[in-house]
Design a protein around this motif. Structure first.
Motif, short mmCIF file in Angstrom:
data_model
loop_
_atom_site.label_atom_id
_atom_site.label_comp_id
_atom_site.label_asym_id
_atom_site.label_seq_id
_atom_site.Cartn_x
_atom_site.Cartn_y
_atom_site.Cartn_z
N ASP A 34 0.83 -1.21 0.00
CA ASP A 34 0.00 0.00 0.00
C ASP A 34 0.87 1.26 0.00
OD1 ASP A 34 -2.27 -1.50 -0.05
OD2 ASP A 34 -2.61 -1.41 2.13
N ARG A 35 1.93 1.22 0.83
CA ARG A 35 2.82 2.38 0.88
C ARG A 35 3.55 2.59 -0.46
NH1 ARG A 35 5.70 2.37 6.88
NH2 ARG A 35 3.77 2.56 8.09
N ILE A 36 4.01 1.48 -1.08
CA ILE A 36 4.68 1.58 -2.38
C ILE A 36 3.73 2.14 -3.42
CG2 ILE A 36 5.69 0.24 -4.28
CD1 ILE A 36 6.91 -1.60 -2.17
N SER A 37 2.46 1.66 -3.42
CA SER A 37 1.47 2.17 -4.38
C SER A 37 1.23 3.66 -4.16
CB SER A 37 0.17 1.39 -4.23
OG SER A 37 -0.83 1.91 -5.09
N LEU A 38 1.11 4.06 -2.90
CA LEU A 38 0.91 5.48 -2.60
C LEU A 38 2.12 6.30 -3.05
CD1 LEU A 38 -0.74 7.71 -1.23
CD2 LEU A 38 0.40 7.13 0.94
N GLU A 41 1.95 6.76 -6.79
CA GLU A 41 0.94 7.77 -7.16
C GLU A 41 1.46 9.18 -6.90
OE1 GLU A 41 -2.57 6.86 -5.02
OE2 GLU A 41 -3.02 5.01 -6.16
N GLN A 42 2.07 9.38 -5.73
CA GLN A 42 2.60 10.71 -5.41
C GLN A 42 3.74 11.10 -6.36
OE1 GLN A 42 3.70 10.25 -1.30
NE2 GLN A 42 1.65 10.80 -0.54
N THR A 43 4.61 10.11 -6.67
CA THR A 43 5.71 10.39 -7.61
C THR A 43 5.18 10.78 -8.99
OG1 THR A 43 7.14 8.81 -6.42
CG2 THR A 43 7.80 9.46 -8.66
N TYR A 46 3.73 14.27 -8.76
CA TYR A 46 4.80 15.28 -8.70
C TYR A 46 5.46 15.44 -10.07
CZ TYR A 46 4.36 14.91 -3.62
OH TYR A 46 3.89 14.94 -2.35
N ALA A 47 5.70 14.32 -10.79
CA ALA A 47 6.32 14.39 -12.11
C ALA A 47 5.44 15.15 -13.09
CB ALA A 47 6.61 12.99 -12.63
N SER A 48 4.11 14.89 -13.02
CA SER A 48 3.18 15.61 -13.90
C SER A 48 3.18 17.10 -13.60
CB SER A 48 1.78 15.03 -13.74
OG SER A 48 0.85 15.75 -14.52
#
Length: 389
Positions: A34-38, A41-43, A46-48
């Motif tokens: 779950d933490r890796i998936s989150l 998503e955040q990465t 941020y990239a977008s």
């Protein structure tokens, strides 16, 4: 028997502990996933956001570059105008000494006004021995259809390079250069062209290419003629056209605020102003310095005019007839008074699709390059001597 019970009990206890450990590890793995998936998503978010910020910064930098170049051109234009005013003042000072403070006689004022008018009407000094005029249009060839309904296409009118230049639209900043007419004809759209980006947008369709320079009309606060070196990608010169209260010279193509033309004599300016609003005016311009050498008011009306061109010092104005797709030369003006409307032959254009948005004469080939509703057209001319009229 008691020992067997103890062994079974121990086995059950070990199994329960093992299952508890497996359940714990599974919960931990799910939490990590779950933490890796989150994190993913955040990465990605941020990239977008960084990409959007980069695009915004690039767009702002591009706008700043354009504004910087426009400001530089305006400053260059102001400097050029100041230099010209200073030269004119110096000339006047050398021609006229300091006058005493006396009352000026009315007759003297009238003499000065008359002198200025006579200078304006001074006979034009020809730069070539050209005396050709149009007799008729021999043939029309439609090369292709590319770009928008309004634009301009031409060759370099002074060289034998054979390159073709496309000014697509009436408010753009990118010229499309083709190596030859053949490349232009077989190109899918603009795919075979080289893009030449100008430092500022052109206005209308009144541009020419002469000696590897693009001369185009720019309109900001004032109407300017810009001379752009296409080989070195730099502005060579620019000048504000010295006429106030401009109006479009052609009634049917209001986007063209001023029209440039080239013939055997060099560079010309076709324009109109509110001082002589009903009629088209003509000026001879020095292609090197962009100085105006001489100006004329013609008797050619603006109403129903769709374009014009100059051949051997004669202005030909093209008007739209009442028949769809038909045009004709209905008014001529010769700077040497060798041709009049009564003497000039009626020149009809073959039937086409709509209205010309630009007509450019090439003195090397004696061809007209025309743009009509997105179609690029060539007109082959039959010429005659002016003295044969």
């Amino acid at each position: 028997m008691r020992g067997l019970v103890v062994l079974v009990t121990l086995a059950c206890f070990a199994t329960a502990q093992h299952q508890t450990l497996i359940d714990y590890l599974e919960r931990r793995l799910l939490a990590i996933e779950d933490r890796i998936s989150l994190w993913h998503e955040q990465t990605a978010r941020y990239a977008s956001e960084l990409r959007e910020l980069k695009q915004q910064m690039l767009s702002q930098l591009e706008n700043l570059d354009k504004e910087k170049e426009t400001l530089r051109m305006n400053l260059d234009g102001v400097g050029t105008r100041v230099d010209r005013v200073e030269r004119e003042l110096d000339y006047l000072e050398t021609q006229n000494g300091a006058q005493p403070c006396v009352d000026v006689d009315d007759k003297l004022i009238e003499q000065q006004v008359t002198l200025v008018k006579e200078k304006q009407k001074a006979k034009y000094s020809k730069l070539s021995d050209c005396s050709d005029m149009i007799s008729s249009i021999k043939a029309m060839k439609i090369l292709k259809r590319v770009g928008g309904p309004k634009g301009m296409w031409t060759k370099d009118t002074s060289s034998g390079s054979g390159k073709v230049y496309i000014f697509n639209g009436t408010d753009e900043d990118t010229i499309h250069e083709f190596a030859s007419v053949q490349d232009f004809s077989r190109s899918l759209g603009m795919s075979l062209s080289k893009n030449l980006k100008l430092p500022s947008a052109w206005r209308g369709t009144g541009h020419v290419v002469l000696n590897n320079h693009a001369y185009y009309i720019n309109q900001a606060e004032e109407i300017m003629v810009v001379k752009y070196d296409m080989k070195n990608s730099s502005v060579t010169d620019s000048a504000v056209f010295p006429v106030q209260d401009h109006v479009p010279p052609y009634g049917l193509t209001p986007e063209t605020v001023m029209d440039l033309a080239v013939d055997e004599e060099g560079l010309w300016v076709i324009y109109a102003s509110r001082q002589n609003e009903r009629y088209i005016s003509l000026a001879k311009m020095d292609g090197n310095s962009l100085d105006n050498e001489q100006m004329w008011d013609t008797n050619c009306p603006r109403e129903n005019a769709e374009g014009a061109f100059v051949i051997c010092g004669t202005l030909y104005v093209v008007y739209n007839t009442k028949q769809p797709g038909r045009s004709r030369v209905q008014c001529v003006f010769d700077v040497n008074d060798m041709v009049t409307n009564e003497e000039a032959p009626l020149v009809y254009f073959p039937k086409r699709y709509g209205t010309h948005s630009s007509i450019k004469y090439n003195p090397q080939e004696q061809l007209l390059y025309a743009w009509d509703d997105g179609y690029q057209i060539l007109y082959k001319l039959i010429m005659k001597k002016k003295l044969e009229i």
